[in-house]
Scaffold this active site. Sequence first.
Site, PDB file in Angstrom:
ATOM      1  N   ASP A 145      25.803   3.071 -37.957  1.00  0.00           N
ATOM      2  CA  ASP A 145      26.791   2.065 -37.518  1.00  0.00           C
ATOM      3  C   ASP A 145      28.138   2.224 -38.215  1.00  0.00           C
ATOM      4  OD1 ASP A 145      24.699   0.902 -36.036  1.00  0.00           O
ATOM      5  OD2 ASP A 145      24.058  -0.202 -37.809  1.00  0.00           O
ATOM      6  N   HIS A 197      25.605   3.560 -29.948  1.00  0.00           N
ATOM      7  CA  HIS A 197      27.019   3.622 -30.300  1.00  0.00           C
ATOM      8  C   HIS A 197      27.742   2.633 -29.413  1.00  0.00           C
ATOM      9  CE1 HIS A 197      26.492   7.342 -32.447  1.00  0.00           C
ATOM     10  NE2 HIS A 197      25.981   7.926 -31.394  1.00  0.00           N
TER      11      HIS A 197
HETATM   12  P1  GDP Z   1      27.941   4.205 -34.554  1.00  0.00           P
HETATM   13  O1  GDP Z   1      26.506   4.170 -34.213  1.00  0.00           O
HETATM   14  O2  GDP Z   1      28.210   4.910 -35.845  1.00  0.00           O
HETATM   15  O3  GDP Z   1      28.763   4.747 -33.436  1.00  0.00           O
HETATM   16  O4  GDP Z   1      28.425   2.727 -34.815  1.00  0.00           O
HETATM   17  P2  GDP Z   1      28.270   1.425 -33.903  1.00  0.00           P
HETATM   18  O5  GDP Z   1      28.866   1.639 -32.598  1.00  0.00           O
HETATM   19  O6  GDP Z   1      26.889   0.898 -33.946  1.00  0.00           O
HETATM   20  O7  GDP Z   1      29.099   0.378 -34.792  1.00  0.00           O
HETATM   21  C1  GDP Z   1      30.406   0.447 -34.969  1.00  0.00           C
HETATM   22  C2  GDP Z   1      31.009  -0.855 -34.466  1.00  0.00           C
HETATM   23  O8  GDP Z   1      32.271  -0.989 -35.009  1.00  0.00           O
HETATM   24  C3  GDP Z   1      31.198  -0.899 -32.970  1.00  0.00           C
HETATM   25  O9  GDP Z   1      31.071  -2.218 -32.527  1.00  0.00           O
HETATM   26  C4  GDP Z   1      32.622  -0.385 -32.799  1.00  0.00           C
HETATM   27  O10 GDP Z   1      33.241  -0.862 -31.614  1.00  0.00           O
HETATM   28  C5  GDP Z   1      33.260  -0.968 -33.993  1.00  0.00           C
HETATM   29  N1  GDP Z   1      34.346  -0.187 -34.569  1.00  0.00           N
HETATM   30  C6  GDP Z   1      34.451   1.153 -34.753  1.00  0.00           C
HETATM   31  N2  GDP Z   1      35.572   1.448 -35.422  1.00  0.00           N
HETATM   32  C7  GDP Z   1      36.176   0.253 -35.690  1.00  0.00           C
HETATM   33  C8  GDP Z   1      37.363  -0.118 -36.396  1.00  0.00           C
HETATM   34  O11 GDP Z   1      38.077   0.705 -36.941  1.00  0.00           O
HETATM   35  N3  GDP Z   1      37.643  -1.446 -36.473  1.00  0.00           N
HETATM   36  C9  GDP Z   1      36.855  -2.406 -35.902  1.00  0.00           C
HETATM   37  N4  GDP Z   1      37.188  -3.665 -36.021  1.00  0.00           N
HETATM   38  N5  GDP Z   1      35.724  -2.094 -35.254  1.00  0.00           N
HETATM   39  C10 GDP Z   1      35.397  -0.785 -35.145  1.00  0.00           C
END
Ligand code: GDP
Length: 425
Positions: A12, A40
């Site tokens: 995440d 994701h």
């Molecule tokens: P992944 O599995 O590593 O791709 O991560 P996830 O998608 O589960 O979690 C990342 C969360 O953070 C998601 O809801 C994204 O939309 C959000 N996200 C990613 N980068 C940023 C950021 O720079 N700022 C904010 N506020 N949210 C972000």
Amino acid sequence: MVRAIVGANWGDEGKGKITDMLAEESDIIIRFQGGSNAGHTIINNYGRFALHLLPSGVFYGHTTSIIGNGVALNIPYLIKEIDSLVSQGVPKPKILVSDRAQLLMPYHVKFDEYEEERLGKKSFGSTKSGIAPFYSDKYAKTGIQVSELFDQEALREKVYRICELKNVMLEHLYHKPALDPEEIFALLLDYKEMVEPYVCDVSAYLAKAIKEGKNILLEGQLGSLKDPDHGIYPMVTSSSTLAAYGAIGAGIPPYEIKNITTVVKAYSSAVGAGEFVSEIFGDEADELRRRGGDKGEFGATTGRPRRVGWFDAVASRYGCRIQGATEVALTVLDVLRYLDEIPICVGYEVDGVVTKDFPTTVKLAKAKPVWKTLPGWKTDIRGIRNYEELPENCRKYIETIEKELEVPITMVSNGPGRDEIIYRK
Ligand code: GDP
């Protein structure tokens, strides 16, 4: 050029967003491990999507998305995910599935559920997507490879053998209904029809693509600390989450992976059980959880509230090292805007001794965080595109983390959207 995008933490970290962003300049994006057990979240001009099995490059018309041999392939899930993209207006992506990928079967999901039920309070907090039973079968050589769907006689025989084994466990350990081999065989014939249009000799395809100089992205799921070898065993996932495994799970030479972009989160979050030294609780945690990510820190697959904590330099430096990070993307920094002061964990105290090296799980259980406090910046940093325009305290926070990681932070993500990124020279 082959680039891997992997996580340094517990998952995440925002790998989906970084992959989606970098996919624009890529030709091929590959999932090389895991299954539909994690997701994701991607926000782009088509909307907000939670992808579980498809690589994050599926939104671009020019890319080919590949499910590598290392993935736990749930065929009906794959088809459902493709259909749901198309129904939300995304042009049908070009998808290839490795003929060496193995099938995640409904009985894997059942075994996952039964085992969690058996363990009760001692359970692993599995997402119950069948991942552990799937990889157990793969390495016990009782899995089913996509290629085997095309030899029906041998397949039927294999299904009988598998059922014989599984039914002993079902009857005597779990006291659950037995598997019917004919039913499973019929299901596999359906799976064959569903997957056939996508099946490909992926490693041959990639060898050619590498020769032609194509840009290839390997997309990791979860993060370093969930790796079965180098993570917080046994509270880990069942496939390697490391860039090195990208070579195996996609079928390319290890030396072709030239860039390992490691995604590090500006604070910590984790789903499920396991050691988590910089975890915070109570109101402090509730506030961070509510403000975190793009819609609060809740699992993309299960909706479970994530555990949260402050940035952990010990775990993140280790996470980068074990990935072989060549550069770091620091994400969700915008979320920390509300804090007067921001604690970061810079050491672990184990039995009265402070260490900066991430220990094995037994020692980790005894580790207490050593905090350092940095001043907050108390302003919204979303919309900023130049590093120099960030508030001084914000830059200080980034540079302190960079020093701790011992890897250059080349990208800072300050919002969930595709364009919300600051490149550092
Ligand atoms: P992944 O599995 O590593 O791709 O991560 P996830 O998608 O589960 O979690 C990342 C969360 O953070 C998601 O809801 C994204 O939309 C959000 N996200 C990613 N980068 C940023 C950021 O720079 N700022 C904010 N506020 N949210 C972000």
